[in-house]
Design an enzyme around this catalytic site. Sequence first.
Site, PDB file in Angstrom:
ATOM      1  N   THR A  62       0.034  34.460 -52.640  1.00 25.24           N
ATOM      2  CA  THR A  62       0.059  33.292 -53.166  1.00 25.24           C
ATOM      3  C   THR A  62      -0.281  32.079 -52.422  1.00 25.24           C
ATOM      4  OG1 THR A  62       0.755  31.739 -55.044  1.00 25.24           O
ATOM      5  CG2 THR A  62       2.398  33.047 -53.715  1.00 25.24           C
ATOM      6  N   LYS A  66      -4.048  32.417 -49.776  1.00 30.05           N
ATOM      7  CA  LYS A  66      -5.158  33.431 -50.556  1.00 30.05           C
ATOM      8  C   LYS A  66      -6.298  33.409 -49.849  1.00 30.05           C
ATOM      9  CE  LYS A  66      -3.312  32.884 -55.147  1.00 30.05           C
ATOM     10  NZ  LYS A  66      -3.468  32.461 -56.565  1.00 30.05           N
ATOM     11  N   ASP A 102      -6.986  36.923 -60.213  1.00 28.39           N
ATOM     12  CA  ASP A 102      -6.772  35.569 -60.966  1.00 28.39           C
ATOM     13  C   ASP A 102      -7.955  35.306 -61.914  1.00 28.39           C
ATOM     14  OD1 ASP A 102      -4.491  34.761 -59.586  1.00 28.39           O
ATOM     15  OD2 ASP A 102      -5.568  33.996 -57.670  1.00 28.39           O
ATOM     16  N   GLY A 135     -10.527  19.358 -60.204  1.00 29.45           N
ATOM     17  CA  GLY A 135      -9.817  19.952 -59.194  1.00 29.45           C
ATOM     18  C   GLY A 135     -10.687  20.829 -58.410  1.00 29.45           C
ATOM     19  N   ALA A 136     -10.657  20.917 -57.130  1.00 22.32           N
ATOM     20  CA  ALA A 136     -11.520  21.875 -56.193  1.00 22.32           C
ATOM     21  C   ALA A 136     -10.410  22.686 -55.233  1.00 22.32           C
ATOM     22  CB  ALA A 136     -12.573  21.204 -55.477  1.00 22.32           C
ATOM     23  N   GLY A 138      -7.370  25.778 -54.184  1.00 18.80           N
ATOM     24  CA  GLY A 138      -7.534  27.238 -53.837  1.00 18.80           C
ATOM     25  C   GLY A 138      -7.931  28.069 -55.264  1.00 18.80           C
ATOM     26  N   ARG A 159     -11.114  14.870 -56.927  1.00 19.29           N
ATOM     27  CA  ARG A 159     -10.638  13.649 -56.147  1.00 19.29           C
ATOM     28  C   ARG A 159     -11.506  13.531 -54.810  1.00 19.29           C
ATOM     29  NH1 ARG A 159      -4.503  12.682 -54.543  1.00 19.29           N
ATOM     30  NH2 ARG A 159      -5.194  14.467 -53.062  1.00 19.29           N
ATOM     31  N   THR A 160     -11.513  14.253 -54.001  1.00 22.94           N
ATOM     32  CA  THR A 160     -12.253  14.488 -52.856  1.00 22.94           C
ATOM     33  C   THR A 160     -13.379  15.302 -53.027  1.00 22.94           C
ATOM     34  OG1 THR A 160     -10.008  14.775 -51.672  1.00 22.94           O
ATOM     35  CG2 THR A 160     -11.963  14.995 -50.451  1.00 22.94           C
ATOM     36  N   TYR A 225       1.967  26.327 -65.282  1.00 16.38           N
ATOM     37  CA  TYR A 225       2.870  27.065 -66.424  1.00 16.38           C
ATOM     38  C   TYR A 225       4.531  26.662 -66.443  1.00 16.38           C
ATOM     39  CZ  TYR A 225       3.899  30.747 -63.226  1.00 16.38           C
ATOM     40  OH  TYR A 225       4.181  31.305 -61.996  1.00 16.38           O
TER      41      TYR A 225
HETATM   42  P1  ATR Z   1      -3.840  24.823 -53.662  1.00 15.53           P
HETATM   43  O1  ATR Z   1      -4.879  25.520 -52.451  1.00 15.53           O
HETATM   44  O2  ATR Z   1      -2.643  25.109 -53.744  1.00 15.53           O
HETATM   45  O3  ATR Z   1      -4.564  24.573 -54.881  1.00 15.53           O
HETATM   46  P2  ATR Z   1      -4.953  22.557 -52.664  1.00 15.53           P
HETATM   47  O4  ATR Z   1      -6.103  23.208 -52.217  1.00 15.53           O
HETATM   48  O5  ATR Z   1      -4.433  21.328 -51.847  1.00 15.53           O
HETATM   49  O6  ATR Z   1      -3.843  23.354 -52.852  1.00 15.53           O
HETATM   50  O7  ATR Z   1      -5.810  21.866 -54.279  1.00 15.53           O
HETATM   51  C1  ATR Z   1      -4.849  20.866 -54.702  1.00 15.53           C
HETATM   52  C2  ATR Z   1      -5.910  20.186 -55.697  1.00 15.53           C
HETATM   53  O8  ATR Z   1      -5.355  19.142 -56.479  1.00 15.53           O
HETATM   54  C3  ATR Z   1      -7.091  19.430 -55.054  1.00 15.53           C
HETATM   55  O9  ATR Z   1      -8.146  19.662 -56.000  1.00 15.53           O
HETATM   56  C4  ATR Z   1      -6.595  18.256 -54.927  1.00 15.53           C
HETATM   57  O10 ATR Z   1      -7.423  17.065 -54.754  1.00 15.53           O
HETATM   58  P3  ATR Z   1      -7.946  16.756 -53.574  1.00 15.53           P
HETATM   59  O11 ATR Z   1      -8.901  17.768 -52.926  1.00 15.53           O
HETATM   60  O12 ATR Z   1      -8.538  15.518 -53.656  1.00 15.53           O
HETATM   61  O13 ATR Z   1      -6.803  16.819 -52.500  1.00 15.53           O
HETATM   62  C5  ATR Z   1      -5.935  18.058 -56.178  1.00 15.53           C
HETATM   63  N1  ATR Z   1      -4.930  16.893 -56.355  1.00 15.53           N
HETATM   64  C6  ATR Z   1      -3.847  17.142 -55.609  1.00 15.53           C
HETATM   65  N2  ATR Z   1      -2.929  15.745 -56.070  1.00 15.53           N
HETATM   66  C7  ATR Z   1      -3.830  14.989 -56.712  1.00 15.53           C
HETATM   67  C8  ATR Z   1      -3.825  13.521 -57.125  1.00 15.53           C
HETATM   68  N3  ATR Z   1      -2.614  12.791 -57.123  1.00 15.53           N
HETATM   69  N4  ATR Z   1      -4.873  13.063 -57.968  1.00 15.53           N
HETATM   70  C9  ATR Z   1      -5.939  13.971 -58.240  1.00 15.53           C
HETATM   71  N5  ATR Z   1      -6.045  15.175 -57.618  1.00 15.53           N
HETATM   72  C10 ATR Z   1      -5.038  15.544 -56.914  1.00 15.53           C
END
Ligand code: ATR
Length: 277
Positions: A62, A66, A102, A135-136, A138, A159-160, A225
């Site tokens: 996890t 991953k 997944d 989101g983008a 893991g 966001r990014t 969840y």
């Molecule tokens: P994981 O691998 O655990 O999913 P991650 O790769 O950091 O962790 O992904 C977290 C996701 O939540 C990303 O899409 C992140 O957006 P960024 O790529 O811009 O960082 C998103 N995320 C986390 N906090 C956020 C926030 N406050 N607003 C919008 N998106 C957020």
Amino acid sequence: MRKYLVIGNPIGHSLSPQIHNHWMKKYRLVDSIYEKRKVEEKDLKKIIEEIRKEEIIGVNVTVPFKKLIIPFLDELDFVAKETQSVNTLFKINNKIVGYNTDSAGFLASIKELYPYSKDSKIPRPLEGKHIFILGAGGVTSSIISALKNEGAKIILSNRTKEKANELQKLFPKLEVLDWGKRPLVCNIVINTTSVGLNNDEEIRIDFSDYDKNFHKSTLFYDLIYNPKETIFLKKARLRGNKTMNGKMMFLNQAKYAFNIWTNILPEIDDEVTKLLD
Ligand code: ATR
């Protein structure tokens, strides 16, 4: 003893041990045990060696390993390769293989709401649906991989934006929107971000007009969840939208991992479902 593990960091809150130990007992795998282990990146090599020596039989991987685990593996299954994300390890023919369950876990969960129907004129229930992914991170590639063969139109926003563009390289048909924008039409909105893990966080995209007309029937699906109902889902429920949290995806990915290790396809029974409540 046949030992199984879930590895991650943090790992304290993982419910995988309860789920798998429940099934191990239910299917009378009396010499099997499933534990959790907090690891660092430098420990990954050792974990693989333990699998090679059969000191460990199977592993769930996890956050945040991953993708990081991939260089240590001998082979990847098709979905793990496509998504560059591995959540299950098992030794077959002396090779350590990385699997992604997944994706199948997610697809099973969404098909509960969009079931195949022999009578329907539409052969695939998600055909033509507009699915908006937020989101983008893991897990996002697993969601896209699950949906991409279902005939749905997939639109993604992160966001990014660079991370969204990276995903577009893996999945060329993916449409990318700037963060904060929404597609004109949306049948399903899926939150794959970590926003909402802490109860007071909220995604800053306004869906308040989804309380009427076509969009009243939109499904809001949050992969989180715990908490059971994020603000994203609560607002959707109060608007009258359909909602779903990540519980069934989590249970189904566990079911398919258990099947890889034991050849038993375990039942998602009431007892195991209650473990997540
Ligand atoms: P994981 O691998 O655990 O999913 P991650 O790769 O950091 O962790 O992904 C977290 C996701 O939540 C990303 O899409 C992140 O957006 P960024 O790529 O811009 O960082 C998103 N995320 C986390 N906090 C956020 C926030 N406050 N607003 C919008 N998106 C957020």
